[in-house]
Design a protein around this motif. Structure first.
Motif, PDB file in Angstrom:
ATOM      1  N   GLU A  47      45.008  35.061  32.725  1.00 30.50           N
ATOM      2  CA  GLU A  47      44.063  36.093  32.676  1.00 30.50           C
ATOM      3  C   GLU A  47      42.719  35.647  32.544  1.00 30.50           C
ATOM      4  O   GLU A  47      42.830  34.277  31.748  1.00 30.50           O
ATOM      5  N   THR A  48      41.718  35.936  33.031  1.00 28.90           N
ATOM      6  CA  THR A  48      40.312  35.570  32.775  1.00 28.90           C
ATOM      7  C   THR A  48      39.391  36.604  33.012  1.00 28.90           C
ATOM      8  O   THR A  48      39.742  37.745  33.385  1.00 28.90           O
ATOM      9  N   GLY A  49      38.176  36.387  32.340  1.00 24.87           N
ATOM     10  CA  GLY A  49      37.231  37.477  32.497  1.00 24.87           C
ATOM     11  C   GLY A  49      36.715  38.053  33.741  1.00 24.87           C
ATOM     12  O   GLY A  49      36.868  37.249  34.722  1.00 24.87           O
ATOM     13  N   LEU A  50      36.461  39.267  33.953  1.00 23.59           N
ATOM     14  CA  LEU A  50      36.253  39.850  35.134  1.00 23.59           C
ATOM     15  C   LEU A  50      34.951  39.209  35.785  1.00 23.59           C
ATOM     16  O   LEU A  50      34.939  39.231  37.158  1.00 23.59           O
ATOM     17  N   HIS A  51      34.183  38.767  35.036  1.00 28.07           N
ATOM     18  CA  HIS A  51      32.766  38.219  35.507  1.00 28.07           C
ATOM     19  C   HIS A  51      32.820  36.533  35.428  1.00 28.07           C
ATOM     20  O   HIS A  51      31.765  35.883  35.769  1.00 28.07           O
ATOM     21  N   ASN A  52      33.817  35.980  35.161  1.00 27.23           N
ATOM     22  CA  ASN A  52      33.887  34.550  35.167  1.00 27.23           C
ATOM     23  C   ASN A  52      34.279  34.022  36.593  1.00 27.23           C
ATOM     24  O   ASN A  52      35.106  33.555  36.811  1.00 27.23           O
ATOM     25  N   GLU A  53      33.142  33.956  37.181  1.00 31.79           N
ATOM     26  CA  GLU A  53      33.079  33.576  38.525  1.00 31.79           C
ATOM     27  C   GLU A  53      33.541  32.160  38.877  1.00 31.79           C
ATOM     28  O   GLU A  53      34.414  31.761  39.686  1.00 31.79           O
ATOM     29  N   ALA A  54      33.161  31.189  38.064  1.00 28.78           N
ATOM     30  CA  ALA A  54      33.367  29.999  38.356  1.00 28.78           C
ATOM     31  C   ALA A  54      34.869  29.726  37.984  1.00 28.78           C
ATOM     32  O   ALA A  54      35.578  28.917  38.795  1.00 28.78           O
ATOM     33  N   THR A  55      35.715  30.418  36.986  1.00 27.58           N
ATOM     34  CA  THR A  55      36.965  30.074  36.676  1.00 27.58           C
ATOM     35  C   THR A  55      37.784  30.874  37.917  1.00 27.58           C
ATOM     36  O   THR A  55      38.678  30.020  38.429  1.00 27.58           O
TER      37      THR A  55
END
Length: 151
Positions: A122-130
Motif C-alpha cells: 500500500e501507499t499513500g493516496l497522494h503519493n503520485e510518484a510512487t
C-alpha cells in the motif's frame, strides 16, 4: 552502479548498522523515539533463520542508500504464498535515479524464482510518484479499506 543484496542471519554488524541508519532516516518524521530504539531489536528478530521476513539493501558506490523489506504469507484466495511489501525506502539524496525500481525488480525476480503468487503493498493516496513507479511495473490498484488492531 547499484548493487542489491539480500540480508540474512549472518549479515554483518556493519550492514545492520547501515540498515538501522536508513530506517532512522525514514522514520524520522513519522515515528517517535521509542519506535526508532526498537529497530535494531526487530531487525535481529527478522533475520533469524526460518523468519518469513526478508530484507534487501541497495548500495551505490559501496554506500547503503536504500532498502526494502517484506514478509511472505500464505493465502487460499491467492492460491499460495504471496509477499506483503512492508517498506521500500530510498535515501533522499539518491531518489529519482531508478534505485526503487531496481529494488522492486530484484524482489519480483526473487519471488518468481520461489513460485510466489503475487505482491501486495500500500501507499499513500497522494503519493503520485510512487504510484507511477508501481504502475510502470505492472502493479494495479485494488480498492479496499485497510483495518488495523494493536495490542
Amino acid at each position: 552502479m547499484i548493487d542489491i543484496v539480500e540480508l540474512s542471519a549472518d549479515t554483518t554488524a556493519e550492514t545492520k548498522r547501515e540498515l538501522t541508519s536508513l530506517f532512522e532516516k525514514q522514520l524520522h518524521n513519522i515515528a517517535g523515539k521509542q519506535a526508532i530504539t526498537q529497530i535494531e531489536t526487530l531487525l535481529n528478530e527478522a533475520l533469524l533463520p526460518h523468519s518469513q521476513t526478508y530484507f534487501f539493501i541497495a548500495r551505490y558506490e559501496g554506500n547503503a542508500v536504500a532498502f526494502a523489506f517484506f514478509n511472505t504469507m500464505t493465502s487460499f484466495q491467492k492460491g499460495g504464498q504471496y509477499i506483503w511489501l512492508n517498506e521500500i525506502y530510498v535515501d533522499e539524496a539518491y531518489r529519482n535515479q531508478g534505485i526503487a525500481k531496481k529494488l522492486l525488480l530484484r524482489i519480483i525476480y526473487w519471488a518468481e524464482n520461489r513460485k510466489i503468487k503475487g505482491i501486495e503493498l500500500e501507499t499513500g493516496l497522494h503519493n503520485e510518484a510512487t504510484k507511477a513507479l508501481y504502475n510502470s511495473l505492472g502493479f494495479y490498484d485494488v480498492v479496499s479499506k485497510r483495518y488495523s488492531f494493536r495490542f
